[in-house]
Design an enzyme around this catalytic site. Structure first.
Site, PDB file in Angstrom:
ATOM      1  N   GLU A 176       0.822  -1.213   0.000  1.00 31.50           N
ATOM      2  CA  GLU A 176       0.000   0.000   0.000  1.00 31.50           C
ATOM      3  C   GLU A 176       0.854   1.260   0.000  1.00 31.50           C
ATOM      4  O   GLU A 176       0.506   2.262  -0.637  1.00 31.50           O
ATOM      5  CB  GLU A 176      -0.944   0.002   1.203  1.00 31.50           C
ATOM      6  N   HIS A 184     -10.835  -4.087  10.533  1.00 30.88           N
ATOM      7  CA  HIS A 184     -11.438  -4.257   9.210  1.00 30.88           C
ATOM      8  C   HIS A 184     -12.730  -3.469   9.061  1.00 30.88           C
ATOM      9  O   HIS A 184     -13.490  -3.709   8.133  1.00 30.88           O
ATOM     10  CB  HIS A 184     -11.702  -5.739   8.920  1.00 30.88           C
TER      11      HIS A 184
END
Lengths: 327, 345
Positions: free
Chosen positions: B60, B130
């Site tokens: 990322e 999450h």
């Protein structure tokens, strides 16, 4: 070829004179209010690599930015004005020493967080290749940046996308005061880690400008031919402190032995290049002395120019943060 | 006007913008897979293929830096994170480079218009890492635009604006909004950042909300109407820039403010809205500001804990009733919009 080699020496002398003069003014005046990382002693890496680039190739760097900026053809007066925080600076006084840019010269930007311009160069290189252009992007960083996760990520990303990017690691053995042996294990070198990631990589004597230049020419040809990324690990050494104008290897100062620093100073890239050229050109020392005078005048002129320039208008403080400026 | 789901609106905006501008490309982990990022990248991949809809390594940080460099080189990257929690790994390029690029190089060298879509929100048991929504984190930094569209039309319009503008943008999409339908213009017209909308008119209480909470607020308002309380729901649409004017005009009218968010209260969206009101119209408030936000813990997994953790319409009803001096508890409980979620994740 000789004239090309002489040019490499000339460019190194120019950067040395510029930086030594700036360091004196930085220390004595206290007017360049921007953390400044001098490349004195490391000129061969910047000059050897940048001289192998085309104007259309882009160069990114980390914080130690002056030498690559100048080697790439960045405007000296605009750089010096930036150090003095003036509107005429290359970043109009918003960036300082660590945020230099000269797009016309192909110097695409320097930034200060370790490793962050490594993936940026991969992205630019990929964009060049995608446009079908035989252009490369180059990114300079130190040995310290190779400890950042983004270095490993970027090698992998560049390799899998076959981006025409040249990674240039100036391994000067220290991250501020921390020696590389305390930070990286003996054994696999930075070159080895790049190769393991699928990036063609070589180690070169970074104080031999001719060797660096030849390696960079080979590397850039590899990139432009579409053969993927390339890494140069260049062994070199900074003479001054990490940030600022002073030497820091004297008695009692030290994280690095004075003898070590003195040995590297003895391996001065300018002296070594002159030694090589003297065999063909016995008058090289006189030429270097002339260059020193010439570039001394140039940097003093740039400093005088910068001092005369106005500071940015405080009313323009927000300009550029948004376009258009939000309500 | 025809209706589309929220995910269809995003897909349509993406495809229309990519057809109009060849410099736009999508990069993200798995954006080319069969599910196509909740359907939003499926048509783009079918039409434009792997050269423009790019599956990237699990990197990322490097991918965001890569996007900055591609943008500097004239491209328009659209980065996608199917779990916005992973955007913390991309903070350095987005916050230290993209947000600052134009400014720190003097303002006249161009910016790097990297657009990042981050999917947020509870599914079932997504837990601590999450299901977070990082909109306030990114909205803190000058140089970025940050929006959290609540309707299909806004999801399209704000994405079009992002992909045609000069500023780096973070778009936060609550996954529970993807199946919602609404009228969406066929053409690709942008909606400016910094312009909120009145989602429902009312005169007694203002509920300022973003993303999923706009819908929870509208449902709460429907129930409160039965108690004779008229709620005005303000959907800010974008968090940075924030439409201070629409917030203050509404609160000046109602005198009461509830802020509803899908993230934490401290230093967050609800704190910012309260500050805007306190700074601009302190005399307008006839009651204290109420913030409906996440409790001060990470998100839990176990079902009953998760139910207790996430704010919803019921909480908004209760807050509004208290502000109006009425006792809560006499109305039937409202199920949250997200309660209809089906597994497996």
């Amino acid at each position: 070829m000789t004239s090309g080699r002489t040019r490499l020496l000339r460019d190194m002398v120019r950067i040395r004179v510029v930086e030594e003069t700036l360091a004196d003014h930085y220390r004595d005046e206290q007017e360049m209010r921007t953390p400044t990382h001098f490349s004195i002693g490391q000129e061969a890496t910047a000059v050897g690599v940048c001289a192998a680039t085309d104007t259309r190739d882009w160069v990114y760097t980390a914080h130690r930015s002056h030498a690559p900026y100048l080697a790439k053809g960045g405007d000296l007066k605009a750089m010096v004005a930036e150090l003095y925080g003036k509107q005429a600076g290359c970043s109009h006084g918003r960036g300082g020493s660590i945020h230099l840019i000269d797009r016309a010269a192909g110097f695409a930007g320097s930034a200060a967080i370790l490793g962050e311009m490594i993936p940026v160069a991969v992205g630019t290189a990929w964009a060049f290749a995608r446009g079908g252009e035989a252009r490369a992007a180059v990114t300079f960083f130190g040995d310290g940046a190779t400890e950042e996760g983004v270095f490993a990520e970027s090698l992998n990303l560049a390799a899998v996308r076959r981006a025409p990017v040249l990674f240039v690691c100036e391994n000067n053995l220290y991250s501020i005061s921390s020696p590389i042996g305390a930070r990286q294990p003996a054994g696999p070198t930075i070159r080895d880690r790049a190769e393991a990631a699928g990036v063609t990589a070589v180690q070169v004597d970074g104080n031999d400008v001719f060797a660096v230049h030849e390696a960079a020419r080979t590397a850039l040809r590899h990139c432009r031919e579409g053969s993927g990324p390339y890494l140069l690990e260049l062994a070199t050494y900074r003479w001054r402190e990490h940030v600022g104008p002073g030497f820091d290897h004297g008695d009692g100062q030290g994280y690095r032995p004075a003898a070590e620093t003195e040995a590297w100073i003895a391996r001065c890239p300018i002296v070594r290049a002159a030694d090589v050229l003297r065999e063909q050109d016995p008058g090289i020392d006189r030429t270097v002395a002339e260059w020193r005078a010439l570039f001394g005048d140039e940097i003093r002129g740039a400093i005088a120019y910068a001092k005369e320039q106005p500071f940015p208008d405080v009313a323009a403080l927000l300009d550029g943060a948004y376009q258009p400026v939000p309500r | 006007m025809r209706t589309l789901t929220y995910w269809q609106a995003i897909s349509e905006a993406t495809v229309q913008c990519m057809a109009a501008d060849e410099s736009i490309f999508i990069a993200g982990e798995g954006v080319d897979d069969i599910k196509g990022t909740f359907g939003t990248t499926k048509e783009a991949f079918a039409r434009f293929g792997p050269n423009r809809v790019i599956d990237v390594p699990n990197s990322e940080n490097a991918t965001a830096g890569f996007a900055v460099g591609a943008a500097a080189g004239g491209m328009r990257p659209l980065l996608i994170h199917t779990r916005a929690d992973f955007m913390f790994l991309a903070l350095d390029p987005l916050v230290n480079l993209a947000a600052k690029w134009r400014y720190m190089y003097g303002g006249d060298k161009g910016g790097v218009p990297v657009v990042t879509r981050g999917v947020v929100g509870r599914g079932w048991g997504q837990g601590a890492t999450h299901s977070q929504s990082p909109h306030a984190t990114f909205a803190h930094y000058a140089g970025l635009h940050v929006a959290a569209p609540a309707s299909p039309a806004d999801a399209k319009g704000l994405l079009v604006q992002a992909l045609t503008g000069d500023t780096p943008v973070v778009l936060v999409e609550n996954r529970n909004l993807y199946p919602l339908t609404g009228e969406v213009p066929a053409e690709a017209s942008g909606i400016p950042f910094g312009v909120g909308r009145i989602a429902r008119r009312g005169g007694d209480v203002t509920v300022v909300a973003t993303s999923l909470m706009v819908h929870e607020a509208e449902r709460a308002a429907g129930q409160l109407a039965e108690r004779g309380i008229s709620v005005e729901v303000v959907d800010v649409r974008s968090l940075r820039p924030l439409d201070d004017r629409i917030i203050c005009e509404s609160v000046a009218k109602t005198g009461r403010l509830v802020v509803a968010d899908t993230s934490w209260a401290r230093y967050g969206f609800s704190a910012e809205v309260a500050a805007v009101v306190a700074e601009n119209i302190p005399e307008a408030l006839t009651a204290p500001v109420r913030r409906l936000a996440l409790p001060d813990s990470p998100a839990p997994v176990s079902w009953p804990l998760e139910e207790a953790f996430h704010p919803g319409a019921g909480g908004i009803v209760e807050a509004c009733l208290r502000l109006c001096g009425q006792a809560p508890g006499e109305l039937p409980a409202l199920a949250d919009v997200a309660a209809g979620f089906q597994g497996p994740y």
